[in-house]
Design a protein around this motif. Structure first.
Motif, PDB file in Angstrom:
ATOM      1  N   GLU A  12       0.859  -1.179   0.000  1.00 52.11           N
ATOM      2  CA  GLU A  12       0.000   0.000   0.000  1.00 52.11           C
ATOM      3  C   GLU A  12       0.893   1.226   0.000  1.00 52.11           C
ATOM      4  O   GLU A  12       2.040   1.163   0.426  1.00 52.11           O
ATOM      5  CB  GLU A  12      -0.868   0.012   1.267  1.00 52.11           C
ATOM      6  CG  GLU A  12      -1.986  -1.007   1.248  1.00 52.11           C
ATOM      7  CD  GLU A  12      -2.613  -1.207   2.615  1.00 52.11           C
ATOM      8  OE1 GLU A  12      -2.289  -0.428   3.528  1.00 52.11           O
ATOM      9  OE2 GLU A  12      -3.392  -2.158   2.760  1.00 52.11           O
ATOM     10  N   PRO A  13       0.359   2.385  -0.479  1.00 53.22           N
ATOM     11  CA  PRO A  13       1.185   3.595  -0.468  1.00 53.22           C
ATOM     12  C   PRO A  13       1.586   3.968   0.956  1.00 53.22           C
ATOM     13  O   PRO A  13       0.819   3.791   1.901  1.00 53.22           O
ATOM     14  CB  PRO A  13       0.282   4.660  -1.093  1.00 53.22           C
ATOM     15  CG  PRO A  13      -1.048   4.065  -1.217  1.00 53.22           C
ATOM     16  CD  PRO A  13      -0.945   2.593  -1.086  1.00 53.22           C
ATOM     17  N   LEU A  14       2.782   4.498   1.093  1.00 51.52           N
ATOM     18  CA  LEU A  14       3.282   4.846   2.424  1.00 51.52           C
ATOM     19  C   LEU A  14       2.788   6.219   2.839  1.00 51.52           C
ATOM     20  O   LEU A  14       2.368   7.031   2.012  1.00 51.52           O
ATOM     21  CB  LEU A  14       4.805   4.827   2.421  1.00 51.52           C
ATOM     22  CG  LEU A  14       5.415   3.504   1.974  1.00 51.52           C
ATOM     23  CD1 LEU A  14       6.925   3.576   2.076  1.00 51.52           C
ATOM     24  CD2 LEU A  14       4.895   2.357   2.802  1.00 51.52           C
ATOM     25  N   LEU A  15       2.842   6.472   4.139  1.00 51.82           N
ATOM     26  CA  LEU A  15       2.386   7.747   4.664  1.00 51.82           C
ATOM     27  C   LEU A  15       3.584   8.576   5.077  1.00 51.82           C
ATOM     28  O   LEU A  15       4.624   8.045   5.482  1.00 51.82           O
ATOM     29  CB  LEU A  15       1.483   7.513   5.878  1.00 51.82           C
ATOM     30  CG  LEU A  15       0.242   6.670   5.604  1.00 51.82           C
ATOM     31  CD1 LEU A  15      -0.464   6.340   6.899  1.00 51.82           C
ATOM     32  CD2 LEU A  15      -0.696   7.411   4.668  1.00 51.82           C
ATOM     33  N   LEU A  16       3.442   9.882   4.953  1.00 51.56           N
ATOM     34  CA  LEU A  16       4.541  10.774   5.340  1.00 51.56           C
ATOM     35  C   LEU A  16       4.692  10.782   6.854  1.00 51.56           C
ATOM     36  O   LEU A  16       3.711  10.666   7.579  1.00 51.56           O
ATOM     37  CB  LEU A  16       4.246  12.183   4.852  1.00 51.56           C
ATOM     38  CG  LEU A  16       4.275  12.358   3.335  1.00 51.56           C
ATOM     39  CD1 LEU A  16       3.753  13.722   2.970  1.00 51.56           C
ATOM     40  CD2 LEU A  16       5.675  12.148   2.813  1.00 51.56           C
ATOM     41  N   PRO A  17       5.930  10.936   7.314  1.00 48.90           N
ATOM     42  CA  PRO A  17       6.136  10.938   8.762  1.00 48.90           C
ATOM     43  C   PRO A  17       5.490  12.142   9.431  1.00 48.90           C
ATOM     44  O   PRO A  17       5.010  12.045  10.554  1.00 48.90           O
ATOM     45  CB  PRO A  17       7.656  10.965   8.917  1.00 48.90           C
ATOM     46  CG  PRO A  17       8.207  11.306   7.598  1.00 48.90           C
ATOM     47  CD  PRO A  17       7.183  10.985   6.566  1.00 48.90           C
ATOM     48  N   ASP A  18       5.434  13.257   8.729  1.00 50.39           N
ATOM     49  CA  ASP A  18       4.865  14.443   9.342  1.00 50.39           C
ATOM     50  C   ASP A  18       3.350  14.311   9.397  1.00 50.39           C
ATOM     51  O   ASP A  18       2.681  14.142   8.390  1.00 50.39           O
ATOM     52  CB  ASP A  18       5.255  15.674   8.527  1.00 50.39           C
ATOM     53  CG  ASP A  18       4.733  16.938   9.173  1.00 50.39           C
ATOM     54  OD1 ASP A  18       4.907  18.000   8.578  1.00 50.39           O
ATOM     55  OD2 ASP A  18       4.129  16.855  10.261  1.00 50.39           O
ATOM     56  N   LYS A  19       2.801  14.422  10.565  1.00 48.35           N
ATOM     57  CA  LYS A  19       1.390  14.099  10.701  1.00 48.35           C
ATOM     58  C   LYS A  19       0.477  15.117  10.041  1.00 48.35           C
ATOM     59  O   LYS A  19      -0.686  14.868   9.824  1.00 48.35           O
ATOM     60  CB  LYS A  19       1.017  13.942  12.170  1.00 48.35           C
ATOM     61  CG  LYS A  19       1.161  15.182  13.006  1.00 48.35           C
ATOM     62  CD  LYS A  19       0.694  14.899  14.407  1.00 48.35           C
ATOM     63  CE  LYS A  19       0.888  16.139  15.268  1.00 48.35           C
ATOM     64  NZ  LYS A  19       0.425  15.960  16.618  1.00 48.35           N
ATOM     65  N   LYS A  20       1.028  16.298   9.696  1.00 46.53           N
ATOM     66  CA  LYS A  20       0.177  17.311   9.073  1.00 46.53           C
ATOM     67  C   LYS A  20      -0.042  17.042   7.590  1.00 46.53           C
ATOM     68  O   LYS A  20      -0.857  17.662   6.957  1.00 46.53           O
ATOM     69  CB  LYS A  20       0.797  18.690   9.261  1.00 46.53           C
ATOM     70  CG  LYS A  20       0.752  19.139  10.710  1.00 46.53           C
ATOM     71  CD  LYS A  20       0.854  20.644  10.842  1.00 46.53           C
ATOM     72  CE  LYS A  20       0.804  21.051  12.297  1.00 46.53           C
ATOM     73  NZ  LYS A  20       2.004  20.671  13.051  1.00 46.53           N
ATOM     74  N   GLN A  21       0.755  16.153   7.025  1.00 48.02           N
ATOM     75  CA  GLN A  21       0.633  15.938   5.578  1.00 48.02           C
ATOM     76  C   GLN A  21       0.212  14.519   5.250  1.00 48.02           C
ATOM     77  O   GLN A  21       0.775  13.897   4.365  1.00 48.02           O
ATOM     78  CB  GLN A  21       1.974  16.218   4.902  1.00 48.02           C
ATOM     79  CG  GLN A  21       2.493  17.609   5.153  1.00 48.02           C
ATOM     80  CD  GLN A  21       3.916  17.737   4.659  1.00 48.02           C
ATOM     81  OE1 GLN A  21       4.296  17.123   3.674  1.00 48.02           O
ATOM     82  NE2 GLN A  21       4.694  18.542   5.349  1.00 48.02           N
TER      83      GLN A  21
END
Lengths: 458, 283
Positions: free
Chosen positions: A209-218
């Protein structure tokens, strides 16, 4: 600091088992694995509880710390650096031998390994990795392994741990960043959330699955191509952290309301895809003057309500805003959250069992997920009545006030909030509150602030 | 019209026995209303105006019913029947019979017809057996003994069994379930400890399950172990075993949080009668 150099394995187990007992998670669920391919051990999806301790909590895993030496100064923790207690450290071989010895006799489902941070997070994580690797390779252990991730350790080490474990967890410790700053000076919100995101991304990568950015705002669900790819170790399990990750929060040490705690819980489920969030009633083990000394029973009741609400979020399609609001920030200690919700939404009830949708059935107090599924299945072939519901497993004690069968309620009841509340308050709770009979209204002699009076401060 | 006399088919207490009697009941065309199925060993009073007909178990006949039932009520329905046959409820044969009549007549969704009293009863029986099996999967405790224990048991003279009677370590456990759950829990342990050799003894029903690595598992009924031997075998703890038990007790005590003590809850989830063989509760 007393360092136990020559401790026997019995003494180490006593110290390090005792030191790990405040970690709540002892579940062995989430993985189904056959024993073939291992020397010994399998895993069962629903988990198994092998015994129960005198506090009524299930013992499913050998829950120990690798070491109780720690460089951190978390005020709530019994193992904090300044405490003068006996310190002990297991060798990886000892951990593996204990696990195998217990597992072989069917005492446990597997291992829950946590550790104090000593001398560095990386060193602590590496020592845990040695023990787990030993178990999985030398002993060919196929049972359940839950690893407490050490924030601050190398990503490569954490990745390898993730490939060998079933479940990983990072403790959020306290619900808000402010509390964390006050009580755990060595930990920050960011330092706890980023390893959580790291594990989440590891699972997502494994599921392609696509990964998520570490910064929680994005959190846009963007594919992060630059994320480092760590090699899968040779002796890895089939999947990365197959049983998902969990976390826990201490409640009662800091002044957060139930609403704040549940909101954090909800966002953890939604944004970090956690499997479980555990709550741990605070016990002031250090007698620290900065911390409260909560009364045991009331806090345990509160913890119970939080768990009930947690199940409503995970299995019953409730959202936190339906259960609580900033104006009504705490759960009612007299009735459970689902009853409480129903009492405040009497316009939805009574519900006709033979016609209500599955989602609606889930909202009825006394009807659980299993009962709702059975009702939906059963009413295809027949028209259900109250005795049938009893056979299905519906808790009629609560459900009768909210349902009709063939258009009739079981008893003629006045559907008002006060009236029903009176019926639903737990018998025991009622006795506890006053020696004799108590009606819901008697709580407020003077008729102001009825709203705030619903939660008793005991 | 004159009422027919009731026929009572007395069957053997096994799935084969019960299914054979079901087949006999169907073949007789006597009418299901006038037929009841009872176990041969049942201790119930005989009724005065009934004909008692003993039915000998017939493997081929039972298989035929089993296959037909599989088509009519599906795999889960078959599991209900198997579990009911393993249960110790007195009405198990009669309920299987009534359940099958409904299953053959109404092939769709028979499992969810909870409004039918017989389907509801079978559902209840299935749950009781499944829960019992689950409980003993969790509470069963192995201990190690040297392999010559097999020598002491009056096991049938199976050549493969005898070949395995070596000095190697053997895991043994005893349980006391309410229902005959051994066939339900053995596959789990055979998978979990597939490299081991173990023996599980069901004290309540005198059944012994034996697993010898690649040979798979077998269940022996009756007096495989004599009562006098059992205490002797289970109480002889070797050094390793004593240390492991000691360690387990230490861990068990260490992991309790005294501030949260709640013995009522503990008794609720772990009733006293289930603690017989748990070493953490023994003195």
């Amino acid at each position: 600091m007393v360092i136990g150099e020559k401790l026997t394995i019995e003494e180490k187990l006593r110290i390090l088992g005792d030191a790990a007992k405040y970690d709540v998670a002892c579940t062995s669920s989430g993985t189904d694995r056959s024993g073939s391919g291992f020397s010994m051990g399998n895993a069962v999806q629903a988990g198994l509880c092998h015994t129960f301790s005198a506090d009524g909590r299930c013992i499913s895993l050998l829950k120990i710390l690798m070491t109780n030496e720690c460089i951190y100064q978390c005020k709530y923790c019994v193992n904090r650096a300044e405490n003068d207690i006996v310190r002990a450290t297991f060798t990886p071989e000892e951990v593996a031998r204990l696990t195998i010895g217990f597992y072989r006799r069917n005492y446990i489902e597997g291992l829950f390994l946590s550790s104090g941070v000593y001398p560095t997070p990386q060193a602590a994580a590496e020592r845990m990795l040695l023990a787990v690797r030993l178990l999985r390779t030398k002993y060919g252990f196929g049972g359940y392994i839950h690893i407490k991730s050490i924030p601050g350790a190398d990503e490569a080490t954490l990745t390898e741990l993730g490939w060998l474990a079933d479940r990983m967890s990072v403790n959020l410790e306290l619900p808000t960043a402010d509390s964390l700053r006050a009580l755990a000076p060595n930990k920050t919100r960011k330092s706890l959330l980023s390893p959580m995101r790291f594990i989440q991304n590891g699972i997502r990568r494994d599921h392609q699955e696509p990964l998520l950015l570490p910064d929680k705002k994005q959190e846009t669900g963007a594919l992060v191509s630059s994320a480092p790819q760590y090699l899968r170790p040779r002796d890895a399990m089939k999947h990365f952290v197959p049983a998902g990750q969990s976390t826990q929060m201490i409640i009662g040490a800091t002044p957060e309301s139930d609403y704040q705690i549940m909101s954090v819980t909800e966002s953890l489920y939604q944004r970090f895809s956690l499997k479980r969030v555990f709550f741990s009633s605070f016990i002031n083990v250090n007698q620290d003057a900065d911390l409260p000394n909560p009364v045991g029973r009331a806090l345990l009741d509160r913890e119970h309500r939080l768990y009930q609400a947690d199940f409503l979020l995970r299995y019953y399609r409730f959202s936190v805003d339906e259960l609580l609001s900033p104006e009504r920030p705490d759960f009612n200690l007299l009735v459970d959250p689902k009853c409480d919700y129903a009492l405040r939404h009497l316009e939805l009830f009574p519900m006709e069992i033979n016609r209500a949708s599955y989602a609606d059935l889930l909202r009825v107090p006394g009807i659980g997920v299993k009962s709702a599924q059975r009702i939906v299945k059963a009413r295809r072939t027949c028209i259900l009545d109250f005795p049938d519901l009893k056979k299905i497993g519906v808790v009629l004690k609560r459900a009768v006030y909210f349902i009709t069968c063939k258009g009739r309620m079981q008893y003629p009841i006045r559907l008002t909030e006060d009236n029903l509340t009176n019926y639903l308050i737990d018998e025991e709770k009622r006795k506890e509150l006053s020696g004799e009979r108590l009606t819901y209204r008697q709580l407020s002699l003077f008729d102001y602030g009825r709203e705030t009076n619903t939660r008793l401060s005991m | 019209m004159e009422e027919k006399r009731t026929r009572v088919y007395q069957c053997e207490d096994s799935l084969t026995g019960i299914l054979t009697a079901v087949a006999a009941a169907y073949r007789s065309r006597y009418g299901h209303r006038y037929i009841r199925l009872e176990l041969r060993e049942a201790e119930e009073n005989l009724t005065l105006f009934s004909d008692y007909i003993p039915i000998a178990p017939d493997e081929a006949e039972a298989k035929r019913v089993y296959r037909a039932a599989g088509e009519a009520i599906g795999a889960e329905g078959l599991r209900w029947i198997e579990n009911a046959a393993l249960s110790t409820f007195a009405d198990r044969s009669e309920e299987i019979y009534r359940f099958l009549i409904r299953g053959f007549a109404n092939k769709n969704n028979i499992l969810s017809c909870v409004a039918d009293p017989h389907v509801a009863r079978m559902y209840e029986i299935d749950r009781a057996v499944t829960n019992d099996a689950c409980r003993w999967t969790e509470l069963l405790r192995f201990q190690t003994v040297t392999g010559d224990v097999l020598e002491e048991l009056s096991l049938p003279e199976d050549r493969a069994l005898r070949r395995n009677r070596t000095e190697e370590e053997l895991l043994i456990a005893r349980i006391r379930p309410k229902h005959r759950v051994l066939p339900r829990i053995l596959p789990h342990f055979a998978d979990r400890y597939h490299g081991e050799r173990f023996l599980i003894y069901d004290e309540a029903h005198e059944m012994t399950g034996i697993y010898l690595q690649a040979r798979g598992w077998t269940i022996l009924t009756g007096e495989a172990m004599k009562n006098s031997q059992i205490e002797h075998i289970f109480s002889a703890l070797n050094k390793d075993e004593r240390q492991m038990r000691e360690l387990w007790k230490i861990f068990y005590q260490a992991t309790e949080i005294p501030e949260r003590e709640n013995k009522a809850l503990q008794r609720n989830v772990l009733p006293l009668w289930t603690r017989e063989y748990l070493c953490e509760f023994s003195a």
